[in-house]
Design a protein around this motif. Structure first.
Motif, PDB file in Angstrom:
ATOM      1  N   ILE A 194      18.792 -49.978 -28.635  1.00 37.09           N
ATOM      2  CA  ILE A 194      18.241 -49.635 -27.321  1.00 37.09           C
ATOM      3  C   ILE A 194      19.057 -48.507 -26.682  1.00 37.09           C
ATOM      4  O   ILE A 194      18.496 -47.563 -26.107  1.00 37.09           O
ATOM      5  N   TYR A 195      20.390 -48.597 -26.798  1.00 39.99           N
ATOM      6  CA  TYR A 195      21.225 -47.487 -26.315  1.00 39.99           C
ATOM      7  C   TYR A 195      20.837 -46.188 -27.016  1.00 39.99           C
ATOM      8  O   TYR A 195      20.726 -45.125 -26.387  1.00 39.99           O
ATOM      9  N   TRP A 196      20.634 -46.277 -28.321  1.00 39.17           N
ATOM     10  CA  TRP A 196      20.275 -45.107 -29.111  1.00 39.17           C
ATOM     11  C   TRP A 196      18.955 -44.519 -28.634  1.00 39.17           C
ATOM     12  O   TRP A 196      18.822 -43.303 -28.503  1.00 39.17           O
ATOM     13  N   CYS A 197      17.985 -45.371 -28.355  1.00 37.35           N
ATOM     14  CA  CYS A 197      16.679 -44.910 -27.866  1.00 37.35           C
ATOM     15  C   CYS A 197      16.814 -44.218 -26.518  1.00 37.35           C
ATOM     16  O   CYS A 197      16.191 -43.175 -26.266  1.00 37.35           O
ATOM     17  N   PHE A 198      17.614 -44.801 -25.633  1.00 30.50           N
ATOM     18  CA  PHE A 198      17.865 -44.157 -24.345  1.00 30.50           C
ATOM     19  C   PHE A 198      18.421 -42.748 -24.558  1.00 30.50           C
ATOM     20  O   PHE A 198      17.978 -41.775 -23.924  1.00 30.50           O
ATOM     21  N   CYS A 199      19.398 -42.642 -25.435  1.00 33.23           N
ATOM     22  CA  CYS A 199      20.055 -41.351 -25.677  1.00 33.23           C
ATOM     23  C   CYS A 199      19.111 -40.355 -26.343  1.00 33.23           C
ATOM     24  O   CYS A 199      19.176 -39.151 -26.064  1.00 33.23           O
ATOM     25  N   LEU A 200      18.224 -40.839 -27.213  1.00 37.69           N
ATOM     26  CA  LEU A 200      17.232 -39.959 -27.828  1.00 37.69           C
ATOM     27  C   LEU A 200      16.304 -39.365 -26.772  1.00 37.69           C
ATOM     28  O   LEU A 200      16.006 -38.164 -26.790  1.00 37.69           O
ATOM     29  N   VAL A 201      15.843 -40.199 -25.857  1.00 36.04           N
ATOM     30  CA  VAL A 201      14.962 -39.720 -24.793  1.00 36.04           C
ATOM     31  C   VAL A 201      15.689 -38.691 -23.930  1.00 36.04           C
ATOM     32  O   VAL A 201      15.139 -37.620 -23.601  1.00 36.04           O
ATOM     33  N   LEU A 202      16.931 -38.984 -23.574  1.00 33.27           N
ATOM     34  CA  LEU A 202      17.704 -38.055 -22.753  1.00 33.27           C
ATOM     35  C   LEU A 202      17.980 -36.752 -23.487  1.00 33.27           C
ATOM     36  O   LEU A 202      17.976 -35.676 -22.878  1.00 33.27           O
ATOM     37  N   THR A 203      18.206 -36.828 -24.791  1.00 35.27           N
ATOM     38  CA  THR A 203      18.428 -35.622 -25.583  1.00 35.27           C
ATOM     39  C   THR A 203      17.177 -34.754 -25.615  1.00 35.27           C
ATOM     40  O   THR A 203      17.258 -33.521 -25.525  1.00 35.27           O
TER      41      THR A 203
END
Length: 219
Positions: A194-203
């Motif tokens: 979930i953290y990774w998904c958040f960071c992907l969206v922000l990227t």
């Protein structure tokens, strides 16, 4: 793999991220950015006192672990009569940390603008402050977007430290579910995803913002 547990824990974890991690990140980054701008102005002001204060602050923040800063505010301040609730403590610690790092990003971005831009502003009758706000900072913004965006994305992950002072955010929820189910690997990996998904969206947002600024500069 217990897929039932994964499914049942997904929404509580996501909710912890959306209602805990993201608001804490946004509040801390906004306050930290305001602090960073003040510190950057102090650093380039030419006033030795202001510049020295900013240098010392930045050195302390960059030279000490974020976890120690968080513990000093939440556990240390009560010993001198100052007690702050967990969420504000986390926001203050993260804001101070962001301020220390982002100040150098903003300062470097301002200094990267050619001196001729300052002279152009003075030529048309602008004061130093007018030239700074109307000419220099808009150009420095383009330079500072990538490193500031990276700081924001890193802050999303760093907010997991707030779980250590009992702030309810994504990782704190993961700890509670893992302790109850005793399925630590499954829950922590799910939290990591979930953290990774958040960071992907922000990227992706960062990439779009950079392309937009590139088009603006090109025109």
């Amino acid at each position: 793999m217990d897929w039932t547990l994964v499914a049942e824990s997904f929404w509580p974890l996501l909710r912890g991220g959306l209602t805990g991690t993201i608001p804490l990140t946004l509040a801390s980054f906004t306050l930290g950015l305001a602090l960073a701008l003040v510190l950057a102005m102090m650093r380039i002001s030419g006033n030795r006192l202001f510049s020295g204060i900013a240098r010392v602050y930045i050195s302390i923040i960059r030279g000490t672990p974020l976890l120690v800063q968080l513990f000093v505010i939440f556990y240390g301040l009560p010993s001198v009569g100052v007690t702050i609730d967990p969420w504000p403590s986390a926001a203050i610690a993260f804001s101070m940390n962001v301020g220390g790092y982002a100040a150098e990003i903003i300062r470097a971005s301002i200094l990267s603008v050619p001196k001729g831009q300052w002279e152009a502003g003075y030529t048309i009758g602008m004061s130093r402050n007018q030239a700074l706000w109307r000419l220099i900072l808009p150009q420095a913004l383009r330079v500072s977007v990538p490193p500031l965006s990276n700081t924001f994305i890193s802050l999303v992950k760093d907010t997991s430290l707030a779980s250590l002072i009992l702030v309810t955010e994504l990782f704190r929820v993961a700890q509670e579910i893992a302790a109850f189910s005793q399925e630590f690997m499954i829950i922590y990996v799910e939290a990591a995803v979930i953290y990774w998904c958040f960071c992907l969206v922000l990227t992706m947002i960062q990439d779009r913002l950079e392309r937009r600024l590139d088009r603006y500069v090109a025109h």
